[in-house]
Design an enzyme around this catalytic site. Structure first.
Site, PDB file in Angstrom:
ATOM      1  N   ASP A 260     -40.246  25.792  61.899  1.00 30.40           N
ATOM      2  CA  ASP A 260     -39.135  25.160  61.190  1.00 30.40           C
ATOM      3  C   ASP A 260     -37.906  25.278  62.090  1.00 30.40           C
ATOM      4  O   ASP A 260     -37.279  26.334  62.164  1.00 30.40           O
ATOM      5  CB  ASP A 260     -38.923  25.865  59.847  1.00 30.40           C
ATOM      6  CG  ASP A 260     -37.897  25.176  58.978  1.00 30.40           C
ATOM      7  OD1 ASP A 260     -37.190  24.276  59.477  1.00 30.40           O
ATOM      8  OD2 ASP A 260     -37.773  25.541  57.796  1.00 30.40           O
TER       9      ASP A 260
ATOM     10  N   HIS B 151     -34.260  33.370  59.440  1.00 28.08           N
ATOM     11  CA  HIS B 151     -33.825  32.417  58.421  1.00 28.08           C
ATOM     12  C   HIS B 151     -32.378  32.650  58.024  1.00 28.08           C
ATOM     13  O   HIS B 151     -31.549  31.755  58.098  1.00 28.08           O
ATOM     14  CB  HIS B 151     -34.729  32.505  57.187  1.00 28.08           C
ATOM     15  CG  HIS B 151     -34.491  31.424  56.183  1.00 28.08           C
ATOM     16  ND1 HIS B 151     -33.375  31.397  55.367  1.00 28.08           N
ATOM     17  CD2 HIS B 151     -35.220  30.325  55.861  1.00 28.08           C
ATOM     18  CE1 HIS B 151     -33.431  30.326  54.596  1.00 28.08           C
ATOM     19  NE2 HIS B 151     -34.542  29.660  54.873  1.00 28.08           N
TER      20      HIS B 151
ATOM     21  N   HIS C 284     -45.006  31.519  54.038  1.00 32.61           N
ATOM     22  CA  HIS C 284     -43.628  31.049  54.187  1.00 32.61           C
ATOM     23  C   HIS C 284     -42.708  32.109  54.786  1.00 32.61           C
ATOM     24  O   HIS C 284     -42.774  33.276  54.447  1.00 32.61           O
ATOM     25  CB  HIS C 284     -43.093  30.633  52.805  1.00 32.61           C
ATOM     26  CG  HIS C 284     -41.685  30.153  52.817  1.00 32.61           C
ATOM     27  ND1 HIS C 284     -40.711  30.688  52.003  1.00 32.61           N
ATOM     28  CD2 HIS C 284     -41.067  29.185  53.551  1.00 32.61           C
ATOM     29  CE1 HIS C 284     -39.570  30.062  52.212  1.00 32.61           C
ATOM     30  NE2 HIS C 284     -39.758  29.151  53.148  1.00 32.61           N
TER      31      HIS C 284
ATOM     32  N   ASP D 148     -39.099  30.331  61.041  1.00 33.03           N
ATOM     33  CA  ASP D 148     -37.795  29.687  61.188  1.00 33.03           C
ATOM     34  C   ASP D 148     -37.272  29.964  62.591  1.00 33.03           C
ATOM     35  O   ASP D 148     -37.116  31.128  62.980  1.00 33.03           O
ATOM     36  CB  ASP D 148     -36.816  30.234  60.153  1.00 33.03           C
ATOM     37  CG  ASP D 148     -37.306  30.007  58.732  1.00 33.03           C
ATOM     38  OD1 ASP D 148     -37.280  28.851  58.286  1.00 33.03           O
ATOM     39  OD2 ASP D 148     -37.722  30.989  58.081  1.00 33.03           O
TER      40      ASP D 148
ATOM     41  N   GLU E 172     -45.508  29.785  58.662  1.00 34.02           N
ATOM     42  CA  GLU E 172     -44.278  29.049  58.931  1.00 34.02           C
ATOM     43  C   GLU E 172     -43.211  30.017  59.409  1.00 34.02           C
ATOM     44  O   GLU E 172     -42.991  31.069  58.802  1.00 34.02           O
ATOM     45  CB  GLU E 172     -43.803  28.319  57.668  1.00 34.02           C
ATOM     46  CG  GLU E 172     -42.551  27.487  57.875  1.00 34.02           C
ATOM     47  CD  GLU E 172     -41.304  28.074  57.229  1.00 34.02           C
ATOM     48  OE1 GLU E 172     -40.266  27.395  57.243  1.00 34.02           O
ATOM     49  OE2 GLU E 172     -41.365  29.212  56.716  1.00 34.02           O
TER      50      GLU E 172
END
Length: 278
Positions: A84, A40, A5, A27, A25
């Site tokens: 994301d 993020h 993450h 951002d 993942e």
């Protein structure tokens, strides 16, 4: 799929992989509808550095090196990339432009114009079902550039919006129809790692839909899961993937009695667009 993450800095890539992740993942933050940074920002999960970042093109090129045989950095285990997309403040027209630009940048920097490009599967995670034009823009751009074949490696996830409420499964399905997507569908459910667990009602409903004869979902992942007890509950419910800040925790649970005979890590030969058991 164990999904590392919030991997937004180049140095975080090997760290997450060394802990056992086989997916990452990132951002993606936009500037004028152009993917510009992997970043993020605050707030984010507890016990995490929220402001790690890199330029998107640099990060995409680095991911190519980790997922293309022949590079020194190549890691066979890294088979899935979840982008994301932070497009929540865009209208549908702007989201379409963001989709066009994301396709162009991934084509150039990750797929290397389809010349020995990265081999990992890609999931575009979109924060609002109203932004279905983003997917259209992305798909049409790859077709226009003569690389429609790369769409075989791309899946899609509508993750929100969260306010005033999460969309129903029917509303999500309708958004995929508007985007022209049939198959290649991932669905995410979850909350930040410091949120109470709840009853997983939406997750269970999604899994029931996934497994039904006319279900539109191929894979379901749960986030952000860092506690052993939550991992165990998610696996018992039947998720396909877990997004985590601690991949080693997931590895530990997968080795427990009761799980090691039922689950294994996904490999490159596992098709992420196929519903297990169908």
């Amino acid at each position: 799929w164990i999904m590392g993450h919030m991997v937004n800095a180049v140095k975080q890539i090997p760290t997450s992989l060394d802990l056992g992740a086989n997916a990452l993942e990132m951002d993606v933050t936009f500037k004028n509808e152009e993917p510009t940074y992997t970043y993020h920002g605050v707030p984010c999960d507890a016990f995490r550095d929220c402001i790690r970042w890199e330029y998107f093109n640099v990060f995409a090129k680095t991911l190519r090196e980790y997922t293309t045989p022949g590079f020194d950095k190549y890691r066979e285990q890294l088979i899935l990339l979840v982008f994301d997309l932070k497009t929540g403040d865009m209208n549908n027209a702007q989201a379409r432009t963001a989709g066009v630009n994301t396709a162009k940048q991934l084509l150039q920097y990750y797929w290397n114009n389809d010349n020995n490009g990265g081999r990992a599967y890609v999931v575009l995670s979109i924060p609002d079902i109203a932004q279905h034009e983003l997917i259209k823009g992305f798909k049409e751009t790859l077709k226009k550039e003569g690389h429609e074949n790369l769409l075989d490696k791309v899946g899609y996830d509508f993750s929100g919006p969260y306010l005033p409420r999460l969309p129903t499964l029917d509303e999500t399905h309708e958004a995929f129809k508007k985007a022209g997507v049939e198959g290649h569908v991932w669905l995410s459910d979850g909350l930040t790692n410091f949120s109470p667990l709840g009853d997983m009602a939406r997750l269970k409903e999604a899994i029931k839909s996934r497994d039904s004869a006319n279900g539109f979902i191929n894979k379901i992942y749960y986030w952000s899961v860092d506690k052993v007890s939550t991992v165990e509950k998610a696996l018992k419910v039947g998720v396909d993937g877990i997004m985590t800040n601690h991949p080693d925790v997931i590895i530990g649970v997968l080795n427990e009695n009761g799980f090691k005979d039922k689950y294994r890590l996904a490999t490159y030969d596992d098709n992420p667009w196929e519903t297990f058991g169908k």
